[in-house]
Design a protein around this motif. Structure first.
Motif, PDB file in Angstrom:
ATOM      1  N   ALA A  65       5.339  -8.623  -2.354  1.00 58.96           N
ATOM      2  CA  ALA A  65       4.870  -7.843  -1.204  1.00 58.96           C
ATOM      3  C   ALA A  65       4.142  -6.598  -1.702  1.00 58.96           C
ATOM      4  O   ALA A  65       4.477  -6.046  -2.749  1.00 58.96           O
ATOM      5  CB  ALA A  65       6.058  -7.451  -0.323  1.00 58.96           C
ATOM      6  N   PRO A  66       3.124  -6.140  -0.942  1.00 61.24           N
ATOM      7  CA  PRO A  66       2.344  -4.988  -1.403  1.00 61.24           C
ATOM      8  C   PRO A  66       3.023  -3.661  -1.091  1.00 61.24           C
ATOM      9  O   PRO A  66       3.735  -3.526  -0.101  1.00 61.24           O
ATOM     10  CB  PRO A  66       1.038  -5.120  -0.608  1.00 61.24           C
ATOM     11  CG  PRO A  66       1.425  -5.814   0.641  1.00 61.24           C
ATOM     12  CD  PRO A  66       2.613  -6.689   0.319  1.00 61.24           C
ATOM     13  N   VAL A  67       2.770  -2.668  -1.962  1.00 62.01           N
ATOM     14  CA  VAL A  67       3.291  -1.323  -1.745  1.00 62.01           C
ATOM     15  C   VAL A  67       2.284  -0.326  -2.344  1.00 62.01           C
ATOM     16  O   VAL A  67       1.518  -0.684  -3.240  1.00 62.01           O
ATOM     17  CB  VAL A  67       4.699  -1.191  -2.396  1.00 62.01           C
ATOM     18  CG1 VAL A  67       4.638  -1.254  -3.911  1.00 62.01           C
ATOM     19  CG2 VAL A  67       5.422   0.068  -1.947  1.00 62.01           C
ATOM     20  N   GLY A  68       2.270   0.894  -1.815  1.00 58.48           N
ATOM     21  CA  GLY A  68       1.383   1.920  -2.355  1.00 58.48           C
ATOM     22  C   GLY A  68      -0.071   1.681  -1.985  1.00 58.48           C
ATOM     23  O   GLY A  68      -0.388   1.200  -0.888  1.00 58.48           O
ATOM     24  N   GLY A  69      -0.974   2.006  -2.923  1.00 60.83           N
ATOM     25  CA  GLY A  69      -2.414   1.835  -2.659  1.00 60.83           C
ATOM     26  C   GLY A  69      -2.740   0.383  -2.352  1.00 60.83           C
ATOM     27  O   GLY A  69      -3.605   0.095  -1.516  1.00 60.83           O
ATOM     28  N   ALA A  70      -2.059  -0.540  -3.011  1.00 55.53           N
ATOM     29  CA  ALA A  70      -2.301  -1.971  -2.781  1.00 55.53           C
ATOM     30  C   ALA A  70      -1.994  -2.334  -1.332  1.00 55.53           C
ATOM     31  O   ALA A  70      -2.713  -3.145  -0.717  1.00 55.53           O
ATOM     32  CB  ALA A  70      -1.428  -2.801  -3.720  1.00 55.53           C
ATOM     33  N   ALA A  71      -0.956  -1.724  -0.751  1.00 56.88           N
ATOM     34  CA  ALA A  71      -0.613  -1.998   0.651  1.00 56.88           C
ATOM     35  C   ALA A  71      -1.606  -1.283   1.571  1.00 56.88           C
ATOM     36  O   ALA A  71      -2.012  -1.824   2.606  1.00 56.88           O
ATOM     37  CB  ALA A  71       0.807  -1.522   0.949  1.00 56.88           C
ATOM     38  N   PHE A  72      -2.011  -0.078   1.191  1.00 56.59           N
ATOM     39  CA  PHE A  72      -2.963   0.689   2.004  1.00 56.59           C
ATOM     40  C   PHE A  72      -4.264  -0.099   2.183  1.00 56.59           C
ATOM     41  O   PHE A  72      -4.847  -0.117   3.265  1.00 56.59           O
ATOM     42  CB  PHE A  72      -3.239   2.044   1.335  1.00 56.59           C
ATOM     43  CG  PHE A  72      -3.881   3.040   2.229  1.00 56.59           C
ATOM     44  CD1 PHE A  72      -3.110   3.913   2.990  1.00 56.59           C
ATOM     45  CD2 PHE A  72      -5.264   3.105   2.340  1.00 56.59           C
ATOM     46  CE1 PHE A  72      -3.696   4.834   3.837  1.00 56.59           C
ATOM     47  CE2 PHE A  72      -5.864   4.019   3.183  1.00 56.59           C
ATOM     48  CZ  PHE A  72      -5.086   4.891   3.938  1.00 56.59           C
ATOM     49  N   ASP A  73      -4.701  -0.770   1.127  1.00 56.17           N
ATOM     50  CA  ASP A  73      -5.928  -1.580   1.194  1.00 56.17           C
ATOM     51  C   ASP A  73      -5.807  -2.683   2.238  1.00 56.17           C
ATOM     52  O   ASP A  73      -6.771  -3.051   2.899  1.00 56.17           O
ATOM     53  CB  ASP A  73      -6.200  -2.243  -0.165  1.00 56.17           C
ATOM     54  CG  ASP A  73      -6.812  -1.259  -1.151  1.00 56.17           C
ATOM     55  OD1 ASP A  73      -7.304  -0.209  -0.715  1.00 56.17           O
ATOM     56  OD2 ASP A  73      -6.768  -1.551  -2.371  1.00 56.17           O
ATOM     57  N   VAL A  74      -4.591  -3.214   2.390  1.00 57.33           N
ATOM     58  CA  VAL A  74      -4.388  -4.351   3.288  1.00 57.33           C
ATOM     59  C   VAL A  74      -4.150  -3.893   4.724  1.00 57.33           C
ATOM     60  O   VAL A  74      -4.699  -4.447   5.674  1.00 57.33           O
ATOM     61  CB  VAL A  74      -3.165  -5.196   2.821  1.00 57.33           C
ATOM     62  CG1 VAL A  74      -2.945  -6.392   3.720  1.00 57.33           C
ATOM     63  CG2 VAL A  74      -3.334  -5.644   1.388  1.00 57.33           C
ATOM     64  N   CYS A  75      -3.351  -2.833   4.907  1.00 56.43           N
ATOM     65  CA  CYS A  75      -2.952  -2.508   6.285  1.00 56.43           C
ATOM     66  C   CYS A  75      -2.949  -0.995   6.591  1.00 56.43           C
ATOM     67  O   CYS A  75      -2.444  -0.598   7.644  1.00 56.43           O
ATOM     68  CB  CYS A  75      -1.571  -3.096   6.579  1.00 56.43           C
ATOM     69  SG  CYS A  75      -0.357  -2.476   5.453  1.00 56.43           S
ATOM     70  N   GLY A  76      -3.473  -0.187   5.694  1.00 61.31           N
ATOM     71  CA  GLY A  76      -3.592   1.246   5.986  1.00 61.31           C
ATOM     72  C   GLY A  76      -2.284   2.016   5.909  1.00 61.31           C
ATOM     73  O   GLY A  76      -2.186   3.135   6.400  1.00 61.31           O
ATOM     74  N   GLU A  77      -1.275   1.434   5.285  1.00 63.24           N
ATOM     75  CA  GLU A  77       0.016   2.128   5.119  1.00 63.24           C
ATOM     76  C   GLU A  77       0.507   1.910   3.687  1.00 63.24           C
ATOM     77  O   GLU A  77       0.228   0.869   3.092  1.00 63.24           O
ATOM     78  CB  GLU A  77       1.088   1.492   6.011  1.00 63.24           C
ATOM     79  CG  GLU A  77       0.998   1.787   7.464  1.00 63.24           C
ATOM     80  CD  GLU A  77       2.132   1.036   8.184  1.00 63.24           C
ATOM     81  OE1 GLU A  77       3.296   1.391   7.955  1.00 63.24           O
ATOM     82  OE2 GLU A  77       1.833   0.075   8.909  1.00 63.24           O
ATOM     83  N   HIS A  78       1.285   2.870   3.181  1.00 63.27           N
ATOM     84  CA  HIS A  78       1.793   2.713   1.813  1.00 63.27           C
ATOM     85  C   HIS A  78       3.066   1.869   1.759  1.00 63.27           C
ATOM     86  O   HIS A  78       3.404   1.337   0.711  1.00 63.27           O
ATOM     87  CB  HIS A  78       2.070   4.095   1.194  1.00 63.27           C
ATOM     88  CG  HIS A  78       0.810   4.877   0.987  1.00 63.27           C
ATOM     89  ND1 HIS A  78       0.589   6.119   1.557  1.00 63.27           N
ATOM     90  CD2 HIS A  78      -0.316   4.587   0.304  1.00 63.27           C
ATOM     91  CE1 HIS A  78      -0.602   6.553   1.207  1.00 63.27           C
ATOM     92  NE2 HIS A  78      -1.171   5.648   0.460  1.00 63.27           N
ATOM     93  N   LEU A  79       3.761   1.813   2.882  1.00 68.22           N
ATOM     94  CA  LEU A  79       4.998   1.009   2.905  1.00 68.22           C
ATOM     95  C   LEU A  79       5.087   0.261   4.236  1.00 68.22           C
ATOM     96  O   LEU A  79       5.772   0.694   5.165  1.00 68.22           O
ATOM     97  CB  LEU A  79       6.222   1.921   2.714  1.00 68.22           C
ATOM     98  CG  LEU A  79       7.567   1.211   2.669  1.00 68.22           C
ATOM     99  CD1 LEU A  79       7.651   0.241   1.504  1.00 68.22           C
ATOM    100  CD2 LEU A  79       8.707   2.227   2.576  1.00 68.22           C
TER     101      LEU A  79
END
Ligand code: NAD
Length: 379
Positions: A65-79
């Motif tokens: 599962a994505p977290v941090g910048g990688a998650a922000f790229d996908v859904c605009g949130e870090h967690l």
């Protein structure tokens, strides 16, 4: 994006074990690689876990599962909530690292990424005890900033830090030219830390140092009271007390005197970073954060943007974090020791990534280092 990896099975050929009765344990692991070197070192930790699963006939299933910048790229949130859901339905969380280049912290993608991600997970999983080993390998003693005569006596310290109390979570405020952060503890917050430290010491050199500032602080006196209440149940463990200023001095002048250190959130923050300098590279240092049910394991270093994407990061901290996961989440002591021994052996045999190599020594890439360690597990 969620990725469900194919389970590693006892026969290593199908999605599900052909002979389930030969599989000793099945565990579901959340993988949160994060940013920078996170995905690179995570791949090596999985490689080593797969080698452990094969050797000891366990079945590890991975959900990424994505977290941090990688998650922000996908859904605009870090967690994202979906990442927390993956963590909650897993038996343990293996976390990489989060964050962007230090000079890009004002970009939305990176602003407070590390804080949002790790504090959010800590809160969601109620991660209240942090465990950080600081070990200096004989063959890497020259990397330590301390003098040979100090290091040669050996450094093998386990720091147990309370994680959800203290000035970080007490009442706080600012009024005009005044600001305050209240240091606040209850006996219920302290007791599990002391218990955990005594239990860990029992399996080590049987010595716990409670680090505090009891000459000045009431909260520290409460730590001493709780330690005094609990320690008689561990008659085989010696419990001593040391002021935090003295502890910091002794960590650099006489580190071999320490076995297990138990301490509060603020003092643990400082003491564990002093100890982190001893091994000589962040790439060697794992950690565990223990909660009610699902625990989290991560290297203590960050996303190392300066070397990310080049395949040169040291995967050892991530691999040792996986070892801590086997020990603390799954009760797999022999398997954890197998990982720790393989790392030690690889280093003793001369395996070096750039961060721990001397000039002129052959340097391995991230994958090659992971291969060496996985191979040593197989033997
Ligand atoms: P860092 O730990 O990422 O890097 C410091 C130095 O150590 C760098 O020179 C780096 O190359 C080196 N290093 C770290 N891990 C290494 C490894 N495995 N192998 C080889 N060398 C390694 O600290 P930083 O540069 O101050 O921070 C970079 C980003 O990481 C920031 O965005 C910061 O917020 C974040 N960070 C995240 C965490 C976390 O996710 N737990 C912890 C600390 C920093």
């Amino acid at each position: 994006m969620l990725l469900l990896r194919i389970p590693i099975t006892n026969d290593n050929s199908t999605h599900f074990p052909l002979f389930p009765h030969t599989t000793l344990m099945r565990k579901r692991i959340a993988l949160l690689p994060g940013d920078g070197i996170g995905p690179e070192v995570m791949a090596e930790a999985v490689k080593v876990l797969d080698a452990v699963a094969k050797k000891f006939k366990h079945s590890f299933t991975y959900e990424e599962a994505p977290v941090g910048g990688a998650a922000f790229d996908v859904c605009g949130e870090h967690l994202p909530q979906s990442t927390l859901d993956v963590c909650r339905r897993s038996d343990a969380v293996l976390y990489g690292s989060v964050g962007g280049p230090v000079n890009a912290q004002d970009q939305l993608k990176w602003k407070d990424a590390e804080k949002h991600a790790i504090l959010g997970i800590r809160k969601a999983l109620n991660l209240s005890i942090n465990v950080r080993p600081a070990v200096v390998y004989n063959s890497l003693a020259h990397l330590s900033p301390l003098k040979d005569r100090i290091i040669e006596k050996g450094v093998d310290i386990l720091i147990i830090r309370e994680l959800l109390g203290d000035v970080y979570f007490g009442e706080r405020g600012t009024k005009g030219k005044r600001a305050w952060d209240v240091m606040d503890y209850t006996e219920d917050q302290i007791a599990p830390v002391i218990e955990f430290a005594c239990q860990a010491a029992r399996k080590r050199r049987k010595n716990v140092t409670v680090v505090d500032k009891a000459n000045v602080l009431d909260t520290s006196r409460l730590w001493r009271k709780v330690a005094g209440d609990i320690s008689p149940r561990f008659s085989d463990v010696a419990v001593e007390f040391l002021y935090v200023d003295n502890a910091c001095m002794q960590l650099v002048t006489h580190p071999s005197r320490f076995d297990v250190i138990a301490t509060s959130n603020l003092f643990g923050d400082i003491v564990s970073d002093v100890a982190a300098t001893l091994p000589g590279s962040l790439g060697l240092m794992p950690s565990a954060s223990l909660g009610n049910k699902v625990h989290l394991f991560e290297p203590i270093g960050g996303s190392a943007p300066d070397i990310a994407g080049r395949g040169v990061a040291n995967p050892v901290a991530q691999i040792l974090s996986a070892g801590l996961m086997l020990r603390h989440s799954f009760g797999m002591e022999s398997e954890a020791v197998a990982i720790e021994s393989a790392v030690k052996q690889a280093i003793e045999q001369g395996a070096r990534t750039g961060d721990i190599a001397l000039k002129g020594e052959a340097v391995l890439g991230t994958k090659e280092m992971g291969d060496r360690i996985a191979l040593l597990i197989d033997r």
